[in-house]
Design a protein around this motif. Structure first.
Motif, PDB file in Angstrom:
ATOM      1  N   TYR A 118      11.954   1.343  -8.775  1.00 42.98           N
ATOM      2  CA  TYR A 118      12.575   0.659  -7.638  1.00 42.98           C
ATOM      3  C   TYR A 118      13.316   1.665  -6.747  1.00 42.98           C
ATOM      4  CZ  TYR A 118      15.442  -2.640  -5.020  1.00 42.98           C
ATOM      5  OH  TYR A 118      16.055  -3.336  -4.013  1.00 42.98           O
ATOM      6  N   ASP A 119      14.082   2.571  -7.364  1.00 41.55           N
ATOM      7  CA  ASP A 119      14.818   3.576  -6.596  1.00 41.55           C
ATOM      8  C   ASP A 119      13.878   4.472  -5.793  1.00 41.55           C
ATOM      9  OD1 ASP A 119      17.208   2.564  -7.588  1.00 41.55           O
ATOM     10  OD2 ASP A 119      17.451   4.128  -9.103  1.00 41.55           O
ATOM     11  N   LEU A 120      12.743   4.838  -6.381  1.00 39.43           N
ATOM     12  CA  LEU A 120      11.752   5.640  -5.648  1.00 39.43           C
ATOM     13  C   LEU A 120      11.255   4.885  -4.415  1.00 39.43           C
ATOM     14  CD1 LEU A 120       9.451   7.151  -8.410  1.00 39.43           C
ATOM     15  CD2 LEU A 120      10.777   8.422  -6.730  1.00 39.43           C
ATOM     16  N   LEU A 121      10.967   3.614  -4.579  1.00 37.42           N
ATOM     17  CA  LEU A 121      10.451   2.818  -3.465  1.00 37.42           C
ATOM     18  C   LEU A 121      11.493   2.656  -2.367  1.00 37.42           C
ATOM     19  CD1 LEU A 121       8.492   0.103  -5.462  1.00 37.42           C
ATOM     20  CD2 LEU A 121       7.580   2.119  -4.284  1.00 37.42           C
ATOM     21  N   ILE A 122      12.720   2.380  -2.743  1.00 42.02           N
ATOM     22  CA  ILE A 122      13.787   2.229  -1.744  1.00 42.02           C
ATOM     23  C   ILE A 122      14.016   3.554  -1.021  1.00 42.02           C
ATOM     24  CG2 ILE A 122      16.249   1.726  -1.437  1.00 42.02           C
ATOM     25  CD1 ILE A 122      14.358  -0.723  -1.967  1.00 42.02           C
ATOM     26  N   LEU A 132       0.818  -1.214   0.000  1.00 39.76           N
ATOM     27  CA  LEU A 132       0.000   0.000   0.000  1.00 39.76           C
ATOM     28  C   LEU A 132       0.852   1.264   0.000  1.00 39.76           C
ATOM     29  CD1 LEU A 132      -2.809  -1.131   2.473  1.00 39.76           C
ATOM     30  CD2 LEU A 132      -2.948  -0.925  -0.022  1.00 39.76           C
ATOM     31  N   LYS A 133       1.948   1.237   0.745  1.00 38.17           N
ATOM     32  CA  LYS A 133       2.854   2.391   0.752  1.00 38.17           C
ATOM     33  C   LYS A 133       3.473   2.575  -0.632  1.00 38.17           C
ATOM     34  CE  LYS A 133       6.712   4.496   3.182  1.00 38.17           C
ATOM     35  NZ  LYS A 133       7.692   4.367   4.256  1.00 38.17           N
ATOM     36  N   ALA A 134       3.864   1.475  -1.273  1.00 34.72           N
ATOM     37  CA  ALA A 134       4.442   1.540  -2.617  1.00 34.72           C
ATOM     38  C   ALA A 134       3.432   2.120  -3.604  1.00 34.72           C
ATOM     39  CB  ALA A 134       4.886   0.155  -3.061  1.00 34.72           C
ATOM     40  N   GLU A 135       2.184   1.696  -3.491  1.00 31.89           N
ATOM     41  CA  GLU A 135       1.135   2.224  -4.372  1.00 31.89           C
ATOM     42  C   GLU A 135       1.063   3.745  -4.255  1.00 31.89           C
ATOM     43  OE1 GLU A 135      -3.614   1.535  -5.214  1.00 31.89           O
ATOM     44  OE2 GLU A 135      -2.868   1.328  -3.169  1.00 31.89           O
ATOM     45  N   GLN A 136       1.069   4.256  -3.026  1.00 31.16           N
ATOM     46  CA  GLN A 136       0.968   5.698  -2.819  1.00 31.16           C
ATOM     47  C   GLN A 136       2.195   6.429  -3.346  1.00 31.16           C
ATOM     48  OE1 GLN A 136      -1.932   7.152  -1.579  1.00 31.16           O
ATOM     49  NE2 GLN A 136      -0.904   8.859  -2.553  1.00 31.16           N
ATOM     50  N   LEU A 182      13.882 -10.008 -12.221  1.00 23.87           N
ATOM     51  CA  LEU A 182      14.840  -8.993 -12.641  1.00 23.87           C
ATOM     52  C   LEU A 182      15.786  -8.653 -11.515  1.00 23.87           C
ATOM     53  CD1 LEU A 182      12.283  -6.688 -14.468  1.00 23.87           C
ATOM     54  CD2 LEU A 182      13.817  -8.340 -15.516  1.00 23.87           C
ATOM     55  N   VAL A 183      16.996  -8.342 -11.878  1.00 20.15           N
ATOM     56  CA  VAL A 183      17.997  -7.906 -10.904  1.00 20.15           C
ATOM     57  C   VAL A 183      18.040  -6.384 -10.969  1.00 20.15           C
ATOM     58  CG1 VAL A 183      20.423  -7.985 -10.272  1.00 20.15           C
ATOM     59  CG2 VAL A 183      19.330 -10.017 -11.238  1.00 20.15           C
ATOM     60  N   VAL A 184      17.813  -5.762  -9.816  1.00 13.73           N
ATOM     61  CA  VAL A 184      17.864  -4.308  -9.734  1.00 13.73           C
ATOM     62  C   VAL A 184      18.982  -3.917  -8.794  1.00 13.73           C
ATOM     63  CG1 VAL A 184      15.484  -3.796 -10.352  1.00 13.73           C
ATOM     64  CG2 VAL A 184      16.007  -4.371  -8.023  1.00 13.73           C
ATOM     65  N   ASP A 185      19.609  -2.775  -9.073  1.00  9.71           N
ATOM     66  CA  ASP A 185      20.708  -2.296  -8.232  1.00  9.71           C
ATOM     67  C   ASP A 185      20.153  -1.792  -6.921  1.00  9.71           C
ATOM     68  OD1 ASP A 185      22.610  -2.845 -10.175  1.00  9.71           O
ATOM     69  OD2 ASP A 185      22.350  -0.879 -11.102  1.00  9.71           O
ATOM     70  N   LYS A 186      20.683  -2.343  -5.834  1.00 12.28           N
ATOM     71  CA  LYS A 186      20.203  -1.953  -4.502  1.00 12.28           C
ATOM     72  C   LYS A 186      21.051  -0.871  -3.911  1.00 12.28           C
ATOM     73  CE  LYS A 186      18.141  -6.371  -3.701  1.00 12.28           C
ATOM     74  NZ  LYS A 186      17.885  -7.439  -2.864  1.00 12.28           N
ATOM     75  N   GLU A 221      10.031  -1.841   1.495  1.00  9.35           N
ATOM     76  CA  GLU A 221      10.763  -3.091   1.290  1.00  9.35           C
ATOM     77  C   GLU A 221      10.158  -3.842   0.104  1.00  9.35           C
ATOM     78  OE1 GLU A 221      11.110  -5.448   4.826  1.00  9.35           O
ATOM     79  OE2 GLU A 221      11.529  -3.673   6.041  1.00  9.35           O
ATOM     80  N   VAL A 222      10.951  -3.983  -0.954  1.00 11.21           N
ATOM     81  CA  VAL A 222      10.516  -4.671  -2.163  1.00 11.21           C
ATOM     82  C   VAL A 222      11.056  -6.101  -2.109  1.00 11.21           C
ATOM     83  CG1 VAL A 222      10.594  -4.673  -4.677  1.00 11.21           C
ATOM     84  CG2 VAL A 222      10.589  -2.489  -3.434  1.00 11.21           C
TER      85      VAL A 222
END
Length: 90
Positions: free
Chosen positions: A58-62, A17-21, A86-90, A67-68
């Motif tokens: 992904y960067d926006l969420l982090i 829900l936080k990610a959606e917002q 997919l591999v994303v840079d953390k 937590e993705v």
């Protein structure tokens, strides 16, 4: 007809829900969808995005401390469905 999109999955409904917002606040068009049976996560909800690059979202969420659990590319065409982690840079 071929359909491609990204799926972001989470280990809790709170993070979904936080990610959606966060994503909506940044202008992303998205849908909350059930997690496909091929993907395992503690939360039953995923975010479906039709974006070229998963890294920006992904960067926006982090950055928002979401937590993705994983990011996947889903490709559907005819009777075939492929899900690629997919591999994303953390």
């Amino acid at each position: 007809m071929k359909e491609e999109y990204k799926l972001y999955v989470f280990n809790s409904t709170h993070h979904a829900l936080k990610a959606e917002q966060v994503l909506k606040d940044n202008g992303y068009q998205l849908m909350m969808v059930p997690i496909p049976t091929e993907i395992t996560a503690d939360c039953g909800t995923a975010i479906k995005l039709e974006v070229e690059s998963e890294q920006e979202a992904y960067d926006l969420l982090i950055g928002a401390k979401v937590e993705v659990a994983g990011c996947y590319q889903v490709i559907k065409g005819g009777c075939e469905k492929r899900i690629i982690k997919l591999v994303v840079d953390k």
